[in-house]
Scaffold this motif. Sequence first.
Motif, PDB file in Angstrom:
ATOM      1  N   GLN A 202      51.844 110.482   6.986  1.00  0.00           N
ATOM      2  CA  GLN A 202      51.558 110.391   8.413  1.00  0.00           C
ATOM      3  C   GLN A 202      52.571 111.195   9.212  1.00  0.00           C
ATOM      4  OE1 GLN A 202      48.781 108.923   9.805  1.00  0.00           O
ATOM      5  NE2 GLN A 202      49.535 110.095  11.552  1.00  0.00           N
ATOM      6  N   ARG A 203      53.829 111.202   8.767  1.00  0.00           N
ATOM      7  CA  ARG A 203      54.864 111.970   9.458  1.00  0.00           C
ATOM      8  C   ARG A 203      54.568 113.471   9.359  1.00  0.00           C
ATOM      9  NH1 ARG A 203      60.044 113.962   9.240  1.00  0.00           N
ATOM     10  NH2 ARG A 203      60.120 113.954   6.959  1.00  0.00           N
ATOM     11  N   LEU A 204      54.064 113.884   8.188  1.00  0.00           N
ATOM     12  CA  LEU A 204      53.693 115.290   8.014  1.00  0.00           C
ATOM     13  C   LEU A 204      52.521 115.653   8.923  1.00  0.00           C
ATOM     14  CD1 LEU A 204      53.797 118.020   6.591  1.00  0.00           C
ATOM     15  CD2 LEU A 204      52.451 117.022   4.716  1.00  0.00           C
ATOM     16  N   ILE A 205      51.516 114.776   8.972  1.00  0.00           N
ATOM     17  CA  ILE A 205      50.355 115.025   9.840  1.00  0.00           C
ATOM     18  C   ILE A 205      50.790 115.109  11.303  1.00  0.00           C
ATOM     19  CG2 ILE A 205      48.245 113.965  10.743  1.00  0.00           C
ATOM     20  CD1 ILE A 205      47.723 112.898   7.926  1.00  0.00           C
ATOM     21  N   ASP A 206      51.666 114.185  11.714  1.00  0.00           N
ATOM     22  CA  ASP A 206      52.154 114.198  13.102  1.00  0.00           C
ATOM     23  C   ASP A 206      52.902 115.499  13.398  1.00  0.00           C
ATOM     24  OD1 ASP A 206      51.071 111.696  13.472  1.00  0.00           O
ATOM     25  OD2 ASP A 206      52.962 110.621  13.174  1.00  0.00           O
ATOM     26  N   ALA A 207      53.677 115.974  12.411  1.00  0.00           N
ATOM     27  CA  ALA A 207      54.438 117.214  12.602  1.00  0.00           C
ATOM     28  C   ALA A 207      53.500 118.407  12.717  1.00  0.00           C
ATOM     29  CB  ALA A 207      55.414 117.418  11.448  1.00  0.00           C
ATOM     30  N   VAL A 208      52.443 118.436  11.907  1.00  0.00           N
ATOM     31  CA  VAL A 208      51.457 119.522  11.997  1.00  0.00           C
ATOM     32  C   VAL A 208      50.777 119.492  13.365  1.00  0.00           C
ATOM     33  CG1 VAL A 208      49.300 120.434  11.067  1.00  0.00           C
ATOM     34  CG2 VAL A 208      51.075 119.626   9.504  1.00  0.00           C
ATOM     35  N   ASP A 209      50.397 118.299  13.825  1.00  0.00           N
ATOM     36  CA  ASP A 209      49.763 118.172  15.145  1.00  0.00           C
ATOM     37  C   ASP A 209      50.702 118.649  16.252  1.00  0.00           C
ATOM     38  OD1 ASP A 209      47.563 117.105  13.902  1.00  0.00           O
ATOM     39  OD2 ASP A 209      47.986 115.034  14.455  1.00  0.00           O
ATOM     40  N   ARG A 210      51.966 118.272  16.134  1.00  0.00           N
ATOM     41  CA  ARG A 210      52.938 118.591  17.181  1.00  0.00           C
ATOM     42  C   ARG A 210      53.257 120.089  17.214  1.00  0.00           C
ATOM     43  NH1 ARG A 210      55.985 115.039  15.734  1.00  0.00           N
ATOM     44  NH2 ARG A 210      57.568 116.159  14.528  1.00  0.00           N
ATOM     45  N   HIS A 211      53.296 120.718  16.040  1.00  0.00           N
ATOM     46  CA  HIS A 211      53.707 122.128  15.950  1.00  0.00           C
ATOM     47  C   HIS A 211      52.557 123.045  15.542  1.00  0.00           C
ATOM     48  CE1 HIS A 211      57.868 120.819  16.316  1.00  0.00           C
ATOM     49  NE2 HIS A 211      57.718 120.002  15.291  1.00  0.00           N
ATOM     50  N   ARG A 212      51.318 122.586  15.745  1.00  0.00           N
ATOM     51  CA  ARG A 212      50.194 123.340  15.188  1.00  0.00           C
ATOM     52  C   ARG A 212      50.108 124.767  15.719  1.00  0.00           C
ATOM     53  NH1 ARG A 212      47.902 119.461  18.529  1.00  0.00           N
ATOM     54  NH2 ARG A 212      46.623 120.204  20.262  1.00  0.00           N
ATOM     55  N   SER A 213      50.458 124.981  16.978  1.00  0.00           N
ATOM     56  CA  SER A 213      50.371 126.336  17.529  1.00  0.00           C
ATOM     57  C   SER A 213      51.372 127.264  16.854  1.00  0.00           C
ATOM     58  CB  SER A 213      50.619 126.309  19.042  1.00  0.00           C
ATOM     59  OG  SER A 213      49.650 125.533  19.693  1.00  0.00           O
TER      60      SER A 213
END
Length: 294
Positions: free
Chosen positions: A97-108
Amino acid sequence: MSLLKGATRFVLLTLVIGLFGSLIAAMGMPAGGRPGLTALGILGAIIVLLSPFLAAAWIWRRHSVAKARDASMRLAALAEEQEYQQNLLRRRAIERQRLIDAVDRHRSALSRNLALAVRTNDYGAVVKDMTDEALVEFFASIALDSALFSFDEAKAQVFGRLSIHRREQAAAGFDADTFPRGGNDFEQWVAQSLTRFGWTAEVTRGSGDQGLDVIAEKAGKRLGLQCKLYGSPVGNKAVQEAHAGMAYYGVDAAGVLTNASFTPSATALATATGIRLFSQHDIPDLFEKTFGAR
């Protein structure tokens, strides 16, 4: 070999018990050579007679106790292993979940860096692929626990999550990877893409851009963009133009939007002048990145 050891143990234990019974029987002999046996003597005789059974019972009990102890130890080990596996699953779920949140946060930024990691020639053939290196940098930046995820597993998670975002953007009619390859067309594409996300946008080139190619407005905020379609890192000049255009057009914020990367010097100048640096991957979230959440 185990059977021989068991038989030897049985014989020796029988002899020891028999000897013990004999000693008790001798102690129970009547004094003065009178015939008969005392109660102690009878007990000793019984022990001698039952010595094989007593030895077998002793060995059986020791074996039962050992089996029970081994079973208890196995159950304890099993419970410990189950607890470890459950804890591992919990930790993996939290880290996932932490990885998914990081991808969402830094997706651009992540999408931009992954796109820049693949270099093709004029014929569309890949001549350099630094995707894994870009992912290693990302995983190190978010301190991903490599003991819980293999690199390939984490890589699959990243691309799976980015794929979800691409589908969401495609539903809005936007694809960051299909921008036109001409400068003027790129500016038009940026303006049109912004309108898909609630902006009112226009290209300024028709009247002389004065440092900004696109002026966009949303929720009462005006943003000016210098658009650069480059095949190499963007330098100071674009930042200087955006800074000049910000004053000329009186916009609330200005930035440089490019498909390429930025030189360290341009990044430092942008920080000093307050000019924002964007890629085409930032377009869906441009308002939040520039002005914060509404």
